[in-house]
Design a protein around this motif. Structure first.
Motif, PDB file in Angstrom:
ATOM      1  N   GLN A 168      60.030  46.817  23.862  1.00 34.30           N
ATOM      2  CA  GLN A 168      59.970  47.641  22.657  1.00 34.30           C
ATOM      3  C   GLN A 168      60.170  46.850  21.356  1.00 34.30           C
ATOM      4  OE1 GLN A 168      59.628  51.340  23.194  1.00 34.30           O
ATOM      5  NE2 GLN A 168      58.690  50.963  21.221  1.00 34.30           N
TER       6      GLN A 168
ATOM      7  N   LEU B 127      52.659  50.895  24.345  1.00 35.59           N
ATOM      8  CA  LEU B 127      53.612  50.252  23.443  1.00 35.59           C
ATOM      9  C   LEU B 127      52.937  49.710  22.195  1.00 35.59           C
ATOM     10  CD1 LEU B 127      55.911  48.309  25.908  1.00 35.59           C
ATOM     11  CD2 LEU B 127      56.670  49.944  24.208  1.00 35.59           C
TER      12      LEU B 127
ATOM     13  N   LYS C 231      52.670  53.052  19.976  1.00 35.44           N
ATOM     14  CA  LYS C 231      53.934  53.791  19.843  1.00 35.44           C
ATOM     15  C   LYS C 231      53.677  55.203  19.350  1.00 35.44           C
ATOM     16  CE  LYS C 231      58.726  53.469  18.505  1.00 35.44           C
ATOM     17  NZ  LYS C 231      59.747  52.768  17.727  1.00 35.44           N
TER      18      LYS C 231
END
Length: 501
Positions: free
Chosen positions: A128, A439, A442
């Motif tokens: 992340q 990712l 997002k």
């Protein structure tokens, strides 16, 4: 004895067929009889019809309505509320183990194969920080360098109607160079390879070509992993490029493990900096690191590459769209020889509208992604379904919904310039939704790696180059209507361009 075995087998199959057709909890939902009987219905459209499942599902919805049974225990939906229910309920629905284990058979320890929500959460926790705005901004210089390299290559090598290039290949080369740099602090340098012919590109293409065979015959990857490599290459010579690609990634990972200081002195953060130096977690195994490299490079090169390929085509096909983009860019980017930052480009309204429409058309993963209903799962699209039911909905039905996107198969950036785009934004999901969202994106309204790449690539291509579309009988006419389902979209035709001097 053999006759008895045959009778028992026939009786068991008959009983199973009767159960699935007349007594199964999903028997009241419409769909083909063959689909209710066996999962090989999907295999037929994946393999024999060469990525034709989504086209078949579209036909079935027109015939049977918004909820159809496309497998013995699988329902496919065609309305927006169902999509949001399926992909935003988090841990109350989990990824279908059978589907993801087979799709990720070549990367069993990569995050693609993680179906346990806790395992997926831990891996996302490691990665992340790499996709925060701060981390992406630190990569901007590297992205711009690669774009400059692409522009120079197009100007120098593909500058007449007799010297053209496939933009699908060019953009995949660019996006792969960017994502490998992000992974390893060492680019694959595909843009430097003559004719853009590079083993990594062929390796990714080889994975896509064999994807549906792997999906329905996952033991084939076990065979590849346990038999001598010489035998594998004799039987399946196309695997050589893929094995070479994995071997290169393994060498890079081994060098980081043996020399971790190399990651700390890189000019920007890397994926493997976070994977090799996890905070509060045990470092993934070497096999898991290698599988994650294949997952990240594959996903990072395909999604952005497809989007750029589609957007450039429509900008060249429709002069009015290109003209609006050029006028906006020229007004705010006066000296094209000086770089324009991502933060400046993201403030341009028409460029932003254009990119949103590109993402609507490029879609991301078009194959339905199955989730399994749990005991505590709320209603799906207004239906309370038995625990264990597999539910899914292809993004095609969300992005091409005429109730939200009028005239959906027309590429029209102006649709995003109206005063209220809230509903359209809610239904723009090219990288999925909920806890398993890509990712690299997002949140669709949050700046991230994918947005950064798209703004910089389109801004530079349109402002600094004068590309010409070469139209032949082999030129694609409309990406939205000519899409084949290979998990991600693939097309029978492409287009070629050259840079006018």
């Amino acid at each position: 004895m053999y006759l008895l075995f045959l009778y028992v087998t026939l009786f068991s199959l008959s009983a199973l067929a009767l159960y699935r057709l007349f007594f199964h909890p999903l028997c009241r939902y419409p769909g083909p009889i063959l689909a209710a009987l066996t999962g090989w219905y999907e295999a037929y459209y994946d393999i024999v019809k060469r990525g034709g499942l989504v086209v078949e599902i579209e036909r079935l919805h027109k015939l049977h309505g918004p909820v159809i049974r496309i497998g013995p225990n699988t329902l496919h939906f065609n309305y927006r509320q169902a999509y949001h229910d399926i992909y935003t309920y988090g841990s109350t629905l989990v990824k279908d183990q059978e589907f993801y284990s087979s799709m990720g058979a070549h990367v069993p320890q990569g995050s693609l194969s993680f179906c346990d929500p806790e395992a997926a959460k831990q891996r996302r926790g490691l990665l992340q920080p790499l996709f925060s705005r701060r981390a992406v901004m630190s990569l901007e210089y590297t992205i711009q360098q690669k774009i400059d390299q692409l522009l120079a290559m197009l100007n120098d090598n593909y500058n007449s109607s007799s010297k053209t290039v496939s933009m699908a290949v060019a953009y995949r080369a660019l996006s792969t160079d960017i994502i490998t740099s992000y992974c390893f602090a060492e680019s694959s340098n595909i843009l430097e390879s003559p004719g853009l012919s590079h083993p990594i590109l062929r390796g990714v293409e080889g994975i896509l070509n064999k994807l549906w065979f792997q999906r329905h015959f996952p033991f084939s990857m076990t065979f590849v992993s346990i038999v001598p490599q010489t035998l594998v290459l004799w039987l399946l010579p196309e695997f050589e490029v893929y094995l070479d690609m994995k071997a290169k990634f393994k060498r890079q990972i081994d060098s980081f493990i043996n020399n971790p200081e190399a990651l700390s002195i890189a000019e920007h953060e890397t994926v493997f900096y976070h994977l090799l130096e996890p905070k509060g977690q045990e470092r993934p195994s070497q096999a898991s690191l290698l599988d994650e490299a294949v997952v990240v490079v594959g996903a990072g090169s395909d999604t952005v590459g497809n989007a750029c390929n589609i957007g450039t085509f429509y900008a060249l096909k429709y002069p009015s769209i290109r003209q609006k983009l050029k006028e906006e860019l020229e007004e705010f980017w006066v000296d094209k020889d000086l770089p324009m930052s991502y933060t400046a480009l993201e403030k341009l309204p028409y460029l932003t509208a254009f990119i949103k429409e590109v993402l609507r058309f490029s879609m991301g993963v078009v194959h339905p992604l199955p989730r399994v209903v749990g005991p505590s799962t709320p209603k799906i699209g207004g239906l309370k379904l038995p625990s264990g039911t597999v539910v899914e909905m292809s993004i095609v039905f969300l992005h091409m919904n005429p109730d939200v996107f009028p005239d959906p198969y027309t590429f029209n950036p102006d649709r995003w310039l109206v005063e209220d785009t809230n509903q359209m934004m809610l239904d723009l999901a090219p990288f999925s939704k909920g806890p398993r969202i890509c990712l690299g994106l997002k949140y669709i309204s949050h700046p991230c790696l994918a947005w950064c790449e798209l703004y910089l690539i389109f801004g530079n291509i349109i402002r600094r180059l004068d590309l010409k579309l070469l139209v032949t009988e082999e030129t694609i006419d409309n990406f939205a209507s000519d899409c084949r389902d290979y998990l991600v979209p693939r097309w029978e035709k492409e287009y070629r361009v050259f840079a006018q001097q």
